[in-house]
Design a protein around this motif. Sequence first.
Motif, PDB file in Angstrom:
ATOM      1  N   VAL A 181      16.679 -16.564   2.086  1.00 41.04           N
ATOM      2  CA  VAL A 181      15.255 -16.873   1.971  1.00 41.04           C
ATOM      3  C   VAL A 181      14.648 -15.926   0.942  1.00 41.04           C
ATOM      4  CG1 VAL A 181      13.035 -17.019   3.149  1.00 41.04           C
ATOM      5  CG2 VAL A 181      15.122 -17.658   4.368  1.00 41.04           C
ATOM      6  N   LYS A 182      14.036 -16.493  -0.097  1.00 39.95           N
ATOM      7  CA  LYS A 182      13.422 -15.715  -1.151  1.00 39.95           C
ATOM      8  C   LYS A 182      11.926 -15.989  -1.212  1.00 39.95           C
ATOM      9  CE  LYS A 182      17.547 -15.864  -4.117  1.00 39.95           C
ATOM     10  NZ  LYS A 182      18.055 -16.272  -5.457  1.00 39.95           N
ATOM     11  N   VAL A 183      11.187 -15.025  -1.751  1.00 39.45           N
ATOM     12  CA  VAL A 183       9.754 -15.187  -2.011  1.00 39.45           C
ATOM     13  C   VAL A 183       9.519 -14.802  -3.459  1.00 39.45           C
ATOM     14  CG1 VAL A 183       7.410 -14.561  -1.353  1.00 39.45           C
ATOM     15  CG2 VAL A 183       9.213 -14.603   0.384  1.00 39.45           C
ATOM     16  N   GLU A 184       8.949 -15.714  -4.240  1.00 37.11           N
ATOM     17  CA  GLU A 184       8.754 -15.476  -5.667  1.00 37.11           C
ATOM     18  C   GLU A 184       7.326 -15.794  -6.086  1.00 37.11           C
ATOM     19  OE1 GLU A 184      11.607 -17.803  -7.795  1.00 37.11           O
ATOM     20  OE2 GLU A 184      13.346 -16.653  -7.081  1.00 37.11           O
ATOM     21  N   LEU A 222       0.313  -2.365   1.908  1.00 39.25           N
ATOM     22  CA  LEU A 222       0.199  -2.712   3.319  1.00 39.25           C
ATOM     23  C   LEU A 222      -0.965  -3.666   3.589  1.00 39.25           C
ATOM     24  CD1 LEU A 222       1.009   0.682   5.097  1.00 39.25           C
ATOM     25  CD2 LEU A 222       2.498  -1.311   4.784  1.00 39.25           C
ATOM     26  N   GLY A 223      -1.711  -4.028   2.572  1.00 40.09           N
ATOM     27  CA  GLY A 223      -2.793  -4.994   2.745  1.00 40.09           C
ATOM     28  C   GLY A 223      -4.138  -4.373   3.053  1.00 40.09           C
ATOM     29  N   PHE A 253      -1.243   0.006   9.373  1.00 43.85           N
ATOM     30  CA  PHE A 253      -0.207   1.032   9.434  1.00 43.85           C
ATOM     31  C   PHE A 253       1.188   0.467   9.175  1.00 43.85           C
ATOM     32  CE2 PHE A 253      -3.237   3.280  12.447  1.00 43.85           C
ATOM     33  CZ  PHE A 253      -3.597   4.244  11.522  1.00 43.85           C
ATOM     34  N   ASP A 254       1.348  -0.863   9.325  1.00 47.99           N
ATOM     35  CA  ASP A 254       2.669  -1.471   9.196  1.00 47.99           C
ATOM     36  C   ASP A 254       2.564  -2.721   8.345  1.00 47.99           C
ATOM     37  OD1 ASP A 254       2.804  -3.947  11.529  1.00 47.99           O
ATOM     38  OD2 ASP A 254       1.227  -2.448  11.695  1.00 47.99           O
ATOM     39  N   VAL A 255       3.695  -3.175   7.811  1.00 48.74           N
ATOM     40  CA  VAL A 255       3.695  -4.291   6.877  1.00 48.74           C
ATOM     41  C   VAL A 255       3.237  -5.587   7.538  1.00 48.74           C
ATOM     42  CG1 VAL A 255       6.107  -4.991   7.262  1.00 48.74           C
ATOM     43  CG2 VAL A 255       5.040  -5.369   5.020  1.00 48.74           C
ATOM     44  N   GLY A 256       3.429  -5.710   8.842  1.00 50.73           N
ATOM     45  CA  GLY A 256       2.974  -6.899   9.555  1.00 50.73           C
ATOM     46  C   GLY A 256       1.515  -6.852   9.950  1.00 50.73           C
ATOM     47  N   GLN A 257       0.839  -5.730   9.662  1.00 50.72           N
ATOM     48  CA  GLN A 257      -0.583  -5.539   9.943  1.00 50.72           C
ATOM     49  C   GLN A 257      -0.904  -5.708  11.432  1.00 50.72           C
ATOM     50  OE1 GLN A 257      -3.156  -7.643   7.211  1.00 50.72           O
ATOM     51  NE2 GLN A 257      -1.899  -7.129   5.434  1.00 50.72           N
ATOM     52  N   VAL A 311      -0.036  -9.803  -3.358  1.00 53.19           N
ATOM     53  CA  VAL A 311       0.308  -9.940  -1.937  1.00 53.19           C
ATOM     54  C   VAL A 311       1.747  -9.471  -1.731  1.00 53.19           C
ATOM     55  CG1 VAL A 311       0.607 -11.541  -0.013  1.00 53.19           C
ATOM     56  CG2 VAL A 311      -1.302 -11.846  -1.613  1.00 53.19           C
ATOM     57  N   ASN A 312       1.960  -8.640  -0.721  1.00 54.06           N
ATOM     58  CA  ASN A 312       3.289  -8.113  -0.424  1.00 54.06           C
ATOM     59  C   ASN A 312       4.159  -9.217   0.189  1.00 54.06           C
ATOM     60  OD1 ASN A 312       5.566  -6.740   0.441  1.00 54.06           O
ATOM     61  ND2 ASN A 312       4.427  -5.036   1.342  1.00 54.06           N
ATOM     62  N   PRO A 313       5.278  -9.584  -0.447  1.00 53.80           N
ATOM     63  CA  PRO A 313       6.126 -10.644   0.123  1.00 53.80           C
ATOM     64  C   PRO A 313       6.668 -10.291   1.499  1.00 53.80           C
ATOM     65  CG  PRO A 313       7.230  -9.544  -1.722  1.00 53.80           C
ATOM     66  CD  PRO A 313       5.820  -9.094  -1.734  1.00 53.80           C
ATOM     67  N   GLU A 314       6.817  -9.001   1.787  1.00 54.85           N
ATOM     68  CA  GLU A 314       7.325  -8.611   3.105  1.00 54.85           C
ATOM     69  C   GLU A 314       6.318  -8.942   4.204  1.00 54.85           C
ATOM     70  OE1 GLU A 314      10.467  -7.715   3.578  1.00 54.85           O
ATOM     71  OE2 GLU A 314      10.583  -8.133   1.415  1.00 54.85           O
ATOM     72  N   TYR A 315       5.028  -8.930   3.863  1.00 57.99           N
ATOM     73  CA  TYR A 315       4.018  -9.354   4.833  1.00 57.99           C
ATOM     74  C   TYR A 315       4.202 -10.825   5.173  1.00 57.99           C
ATOM     75  CZ  TYR A 315      -0.600 -10.698   6.627  1.00 57.99           C
ATOM     76  OH  TYR A 315      -1.626 -11.219   7.382  1.00 57.99           O
ATOM     77  N   LEU A 316       4.455 -11.639   4.165  1.00 56.71           N
ATOM     78  CA  LEU A 316       4.682 -13.060   4.421  1.00 56.71           C
ATOM     79  C   LEU A 316       5.940 -13.268   5.249  1.00 56.71           C
ATOM     80  CD1 LEU A 316       3.731 -14.703   0.999  1.00 56.71           C
ATOM     81  CD2 LEU A 316       2.283 -14.165   2.958  1.00 56.71           C
TER      82      LEU A 316
END
Length: 754
Positions: A352-355, A455-456, A479-483, A360-365
Amino acid sequence: MTTAKLPHGLMASLLTATLALPPATSAADQAAAPAHRPRVGLVLAGGGAKGGAHIGALKVLEEMHVPIDCIAGTSIGALVGAGYASGQPAADIQKFVTGIDWASVMGGVGRRKLEPVEQKRLDLEAGSKVELGLIDGKVVTPIGLADASSVDDLLRGYVAKSRTVTDFDKLPIPFRAVATDMMTGDMVVLDRGDIAIAMRASMAIPGAFSPVVLDPYILSDGGMVRNIPIDVARNTCADIVIVVNLVEPPPTREKLVQAQQLLSRSMDVMFEVNEKAQLATLTDRDILINVPMGDITTGDFDRLPETIPLGEAAARKVEDRLKALSVPEDQYLAWRNSITTSQAVEARVADVKVEGLDFVNPEYLRTMMEVKPGDTVNVDKISQDARHMAALDELDSVAYQLDGPPENSTLTWLPEEISLGKSVLRPTLGLFADGGGDFMFLAGVQHVRRWVNSLGAQWRNQLQIGDESLITTSFYQPFDVGQHTFVEPSAFGERIVEDLYNKGDRIATYEFVDFGGRVELGWNASRYAQLRAGYLYDQRKTRIDTGFAALPAVDADDAGLTFNARYDSRDTASFSTTGLAAAVRYEHMDDSLGSDRNWDRLEVATRKAISIGKYVTWLSLAGGTDLDTDLPEDRLFSLGGPRVLPAFQHDELRVHQYWVGESSFLRQLKVLSPIKNQAIYGGLGLQAVGLYDRLDTPGDDDEVMYGGYFFIAGPTALGTFTLGAGFADGEANVWLSIGKPISSGTILDDGLFR
């Protein structure tokens, strides 16, 4: 032929902007008919919701065993035509089209339930969904008003398997979609690339949907240049064309007297000019199927199923001419079997890739995705992830590509960041007037700069003037990538003007001025639930503007701990038809924490929306208490006005403790936009309210008061309007409010309970 680049550099797509095309061939041609049979091109006109008639015409063509050699379509004609060209029989297209939840796809209904809880809270705080961008110091507007992402996702699932066929001549039936290049005004014929993107470009009504950018073109609705693409079909394959034309009755003088009517008619005239030019090219061999649409208009998607039998009836009127193109049953079935193709896709995802992201941080998505490497997925499962990501305010749309063999595929996400940029403005306006002579207003703007860091983080500011003036600034830092957890320090200044009453008589007008700050730690527990706890410092001063000095002057610091919890699963931000809203607020001011005064205040509220057809019921409970502390008079709960006991003046009743039980019943009086789920409502409500330790009636006993209200409400360009009348305890009042509500002094002012 002109080379165009697909978004995000996926692939090169050849777009034919001229009509000098060689005849198309497909693998199914040999099964269609003997060599002497004329090649039949099907032309499907644009027309929005009227396009369901194309399906009816296709059903008759199938019944009469008329094979089709190529298809050219515009807008909704491109949608129906692409499905048929992809190998789907008319019955399958009918099932797909009639099964679409148009309110969800076109109007964004249901999107709110997918939004993160903090996004919903911030939207309610703004008081408006209108967004403007701030790019290089200039204010910019959105490129489309409708939710294009849902349409994109629908189209991708509709032709899922055919998206891998990049040459439209190699589809089961050769296909062309027509779009308009907004740069030059020229017609662009799409014959290669992603068939879902081709449909979307042909349907992109300017202003309603964002255009499709395929370098060097900016593509919008093809109807502006070729709503009935007869010449395109001839240049693709056709010796004979069958044209399905969607015919509206001519306008009457009575419908051409308003500016909006004339503007709409000007668009129709533009379409009709190019339609007439194309229809004039028909020969005696060609077949024209005119479908009278009656009062069904382009935007009546809720009536689309009604158009299918209209197309059938119109096609049957030319049965004698269609018979000349019919082939024997066995030959037709051989052709039909050779082209029928299921669009179902199932694949094992190896990666699974995000391009294509800038800020926007792809790790958040990734934290929002359920599809993981190793999963076996279908289009529906992929679409679920697409819808969740597309609900984010910082994204305009979310596309995807599934590449490689089914047993080892790569899923590539192609999110498109908001065209307004990282900084957005939300303007708001609120007006309130009642029968007692009150008139209040507020005007303001919320500014949010998103993705300050990876981190958004967001820098948030709000400016508001009027009867409630305020200026705030805060920094929201996850505080975290998932907010999931965050901190938000803030500073504020506020000025509020309030009236003071004694037994129904206005005796004074006070001004409350506050300066201070707070720090809150928070937890986004789910898409619906959030908890916040923190420290508040508030320096308050009061002064009397007019009247009798009934309250002592206040110059005090309030400081202490705060706690807030909220739950919001409502389907819409106002006039919700389903879902639950709940909130808890607690403030503990203590001299050990820097306060001049010791007091506590606790409030809770909940509302459940239940929908049955055109009827909606809201069941609400709320209450507040000072927990037997010395709650200062300037911090009392205030009731009266549209929220609680509207028979009384705004903030007329001031109490140390209260409770409210309410039942509201609403009915749709007039549907304004079924696609956007917008309507004018009429309603009534019944309230029971407990009032304890009232300031406005000193010496009176505590009491339970019963009252009710009637209202009419609906959407406007400024926000929701409400016209109502309330009655209770021998009192009566009328009120009008438009836009952002003017606050009273209870938890029911929270946007959760609009």
